[in-house]
Write a protein that holds these residues in place. Structure first.
Motif, mmCIF file in Angstrom:
data_model
loop_
_atom_site.group_PDB
_atom_site.id
_atom_site.type_symbol
_atom_site.label_atom_id
_atom_site.label_comp_id
_atom_site.label_asym_id
_atom_site.label_seq_id
_atom_site.Cartn_x
_atom_site.Cartn_y
_atom_site.Cartn_z
ATOM 1 N N ALA A 96 -0.386 7.242 -7.798
ATOM 2 C CA ALA A 96 -1.151 6.887 -6.604
ATOM 3 C C ALA A 96 -2.504 7.587 -6.590
ATOM 4 O O ALA A 96 -3.518 6.987 -6.215
ATOM 5 C CB ALA A 96 -0.355 7.231 -5.351
ATOM 6 N N LEU A 137 -4.562 9.936 1.395
ATOM 7 C CA LEU A 137 -5.292 8.938 0.611
ATOM 8 C C LEU A 137 -4.435 7.684 0.509
ATOM 9 O O LEU A 137 -3.211 7.748 0.461
ATOM 10 C CB LEU A 137 -5.655 9.490 -0.774
ATOM 11 C CG LEU A 137 -4.553 10.043 -1.668
ATOM 12 C CD1 LEU A 137 -3.980 8.930 -2.546
ATOM 13 C CD2 LEU A 137 -5.082 11.168 -2.528
ATOM 14 N N VAL A 138 -5.104 6.537 0.503
ATOM 15 C CA VAL A 138 -4.421 5.249 0.470
ATOM 16 C C VAL A 138 -4.677 4.569 -0.865
ATOM 17 O O VAL A 138 -5.830 4.310 -1.221
ATOM 18 C CB VAL A 138 -4.884 4.332 1.619
ATOM 19 C CG1 VAL A 138 -4.135 2.998 1.565
ATOM 20 C CG2 VAL A 138 -4.677 5.008 2.972
ATOM 21 N N ALA A 139 -3.603 4.298 -1.594
ATOM 22 C CA ALA A 139 -3.695 3.513 -2.826
ATOM 23 C C ALA A 139 -3.410 2.064 -2.447
ATOM 24 O O ALA A 139 -2.258 1.687 -2.192
ATOM 25 C CB ALA A 139 -2.693 4.010 -3.860
ATOM 26 N N ARG A 140 -4.481 1.270 -2.356
ATOM 27 C CA ARG A 140 -4.354 -0.111 -1.913
ATOM 28 C C ARG A 140 -3.679 -0.975 -2.976
ATOM 29 O O ARG A 140 -3.933 -0.836 -4.170
ATOM 30 C CB ARG A 140 -5.743 -0.691 -1.601
ATOM 31 C CG ARG A 140 -6.507 0.057 -0.517
ATOM 32 C CD ARG A 140 -5.938 -0.185 0.854
ATOM 33 N NE ARG A 140 -6.698 0.489 1.909
ATOM 34 C CZ ARG A 140 -6.327 0.515 3.181
ATOM 35 N NH1 ARG A 140 -5.232 -0.111 3.558
ATOM 36 N NH2 ARG A 140 -7.073 1.155 4.081
ATOM 37 N N VAL A 143 0.546 5.448 0.932
ATOM 38 C CA VAL A 143 -0.238 6.514 1.552
ATOM 39 C C VAL A 143 0.331 7.846 1.089
ATOM 40 O O VAL A 143 1.512 8.133 1.310
ATOM 41 C CB VAL A 143 -0.183 6.430 3.089
ATOM 42 C CG1 VAL A 143 -1.079 7.507 3.706
ATOM 43 C CG2 VAL A 143 -0.576 5.044 3.580
ATOM 44 N N GLN A 166 -10.226 3.426 -7.252
ATOM 45 C CA GLN A 166 -10.678 2.519 -6.204
ATOM 46 C C GLN A 166 -11.872 3.045 -5.412
ATOM 47 O O GLN A 166 -12.437 2.317 -4.600
ATOM 48 C CB GLN A 166 -9.523 2.224 -5.233
ATOM 49 C CG GLN A 166 -8.415 1.391 -5.858
ATOM 50 C CD GLN A 166 -7.210 1.232 -4.938
ATOM 51 O OE1 GLN A 166 -7.071 1.939 -3.925
ATOM 52 N NE2 GLN A 166 -6.335 0.301 -5.273
ATOM 53 N N GLN A 167 -12.268 4.307 -5.652
ATOM 54 C CA GLN A 167 -13.391 4.873 -4.907
ATOM 55 C C GLN A 167 -14.727 4.385 -5.453
ATOM 56 O O GLN A 167 -14.910 4.297 -6.662
ATOM 57 C CB GLN A 167 -13.374 6.404 -4.973
ATOM 58 C CG GLN A 167 -12.118 7.036 -4.399
ATOM 59 C CD GLN A 167 -11.787 6.524 -3.023
ATOM 60 O OE1 GLN A 167 -12.552 6.688 -2.080
ATOM 61 N NE2 GLN A 167 -10.645 5.862 -2.904
ATOM 62 N N PHE A 173 -0.823 -0.903 -4.197
ATOM 63 C CA PHE A 173 -0.111 -0.100 -5.186
ATOM 64 C C PHE A 173 1.075 -0.879 -5.768
ATOM 65 O O PHE A 173 1.304 -0.858 -6.981
ATOM 66 C CB PHE A 173 0.380 1.194 -4.528
ATOM 67 C CG PHE A 173 1.095 2.139 -5.456
ATOM 68 C CD1 PHE A 173 0.386 3.007 -6.267
ATOM 69 C CD2 PHE A 173 2.490 2.175 -5.501
ATOM 70 C CE1 PHE A 173 1.045 3.889 -7.115
ATOM 71 C CE2 PHE A 173 3.160 3.047 -6.343
ATOM 72 C CZ PHE A 173 2.430 3.906 -7.156
ATOM 73 N N ASP A 176 -17.354 9.984 -2.981
ATOM 74 C CA ASP A 176 -16.267 10.825 -2.499
ATOM 75 C C ASP A 176 -16.404 12.242 -3.010
ATOM 76 O O ASP A 176 -16.789 12.473 -4.147
ATOM 77 C CB ASP A 176 -14.904 10.252 -2.948
ATOM 78 C CG ASP A 176 -13.777 11.037 -2.334
ATOM 79 O OD1 ASP A 176 -13.292 11.965 -3.004
ATOM 80 O OD2 ASP A 176 -13.415 10.759 -1.187
ATOM 81 N N TRP A 205 -6.052 5.713 -6.507
ATOM 82 C CA TRP A 205 -7.006 5.995 -5.438
ATOM 83 C C TRP A 205 -8.369 6.382 -6.004
ATOM 84 O O TRP A 205 -9.405 5.910 -5.525
ATOM 85 C CB TRP A 205 -6.456 7.111 -4.553
ATOM 86 C CG TRP A 205 -7.422 7.587 -3.515
ATOM 87 C CD1 TRP A 205 -7.693 6.990 -2.314
ATOM 88 C CD2 TRP A 205 -8.252 8.748 -3.581
ATOM 89 N NE1 TRP A 205 -8.647 7.719 -1.625
ATOM 90 C CE2 TRP A 205 -9.000 8.801 -2.378
ATOM 91 C CE3 TRP A 205 -8.428 9.753 -4.521
ATOM 92 C CZ2 TRP A 205 -9.918 9.813 -2.107
ATOM 93 C CZ3 TRP A 205 -9.335 10.764 -4.252
ATOM 94 C CH2 TRP A 205 -10.063 10.792 -3.062
ATOM 95 N N ASP A 261 0.836 -1.203 0.000
ATOM 96 C CA ASP A 261 0.000 0.000 0.000
ATOM 97 C C ASP A 261 0.871 1.253 0.000
ATOM 98 O O ASP A 261 1.991 1.255 0.538
ATOM 99 C CB ASP A 261 -0.904 0.043 1.233
ATOM 100 C CG ASP A 261 -1.999 -1.013 1.201
ATOM 101 O OD1 ASP A 261 -2.178 -1.640 0.145
ATOM 102 O OD2 ASP A 261 -2.659 -1.196 2.240
#
Length: 292
Positions: free
Chosen positions: A162, A113-116, A73, A169-170, A118, A175, A166, A71
């Motif tokens: 990233a 924000l978190v890019a899961r 951030v 992924q929303q 990644f 959002d 992100w 991940d």
């Protein structure tokens, strides 16, 4: 696999990413031992990539968020980011400074924000992070000519990748950045609500922020955001309340007042509607889960 973005968002995202640019200040790879905390960003933009292990991260006003190996951030605007190590957290922290070329409308991005996943999804970017032996951390202490420029461009490429991940992924329509991509006028209202959720907002007040009539604003807001203005305001106040409940010793009544509710009962009803439990029970569950 992510779904394709709607054309309106895709076009706005292209323009936004094209204008983003950062300068690398420093980068460092380190290990945060289990249970220990480290503030890796202090009043600075930047990102953290977790190579191995797991960790929890939080901004100054946020709650702890769990991240896993792979991940990334991103903190897009100056702020603090604290990491709590779990399971041998091995990470690279990169501190960035924005350049004048950076656009103003990225202010609608969250504090972090978190890019899961990644790393697995962008293996080339992960390799670049692992190789960020730039500036203060050059192997052997030797800094080559052009390191600052090259590493800044690498860092910017990683950061904008990233952001794209992100966004992809929303969940659609949930959002505020995705909503603002569809209508900058709605974005002004969203920004105002998040800046001062305790203000005694009415739909007419929100419409004035968007320079729209009340009726047109209410219809457009629901279309773009997927919630009525009143529902969105309640959700924003509950989010602010969660941060205060998790990080402070204020009573539920005090938190209710600080986020804009006249009574503890009104706050509790909204909180239960959004979270599925009472504020007191939610705070107890958070504290018990974060206890060593």
């Amino acid at each position: 696999m992510t779904a394709p973005l709607p054309d309106a968002i895709d076009s706005r995202l292209d323009r936004m990413l094209a204008g983003m640019e950062w300068e690398l200040q420093r980068s460092r790879r380190s290990r945060v031992t289990d249970g220990a905390t480290a503030t890796v960003l202090r009043d600075a933009a930047g990102f953290v990539f977790l190579h191995d292990g797991s960790a929890s991260v939080r901004t100054t006003t946020g709650c702890w968020t769990t991240v896993a190996a792979g991940d990334l951030v991103l903190v897009p605007q100056p702020g603090d980011l604290t990491v709590r190590g779990e399971d041998g957290a091995d990470l690279t922290a990169v501190v960035l400074a924005a350049t004048p070329a950076r656009p103003r409308d990225d202010g609608t991005l969250p504090p972090a924000l978190v890019a899961r996943a990644f790393g697995p999804a962008e293996p080339g970017m992960a390799t670049l992070v692992r190789g960020m032996e730039c500036g203060w951390n050059t192997v052997g202490g030797r800094v080559r000519s052009g390191d600052t420029v090259i590493c800044s461009r690498i860092a910017t490429t990683i950061a904008v990748t990233a952001v794209r991940m992100w966004v992809e992924q929303q969940p659609a329509g949930t959002d505020r950045w995705l909503a603002s991509a569809l209508d900058p006028r709605i974005a002004r209202t969203l920004h105002a609500i998040h800046t001062d959720p305790a203000r005694p907002w009415t739909v007419a007040d929100m419409a004035r922020e968007a320079t729209m009539s009340r009726a047109v604003f209410a219809a457009r807001f629901a279309e773009v955001v997927g919630r009525t203005p009143a529902d969105y305001l309640a959700a924003t106040r509950v989010d602010a309340g969660r941060a205060l409940l998790a990080d402070g010793s204020a009573t539920v009544a005090e938190v209710a007042h600080r986020v804009g509710y006249r009574s503890e009962l009104g706050f509790a009803r909204a909180f239960r509607r959004e979270s599925g439990m009472s504020p007191s029970r939610w705070r107890s569950s958070v504290r018990s889960s974060s206890a060593p």
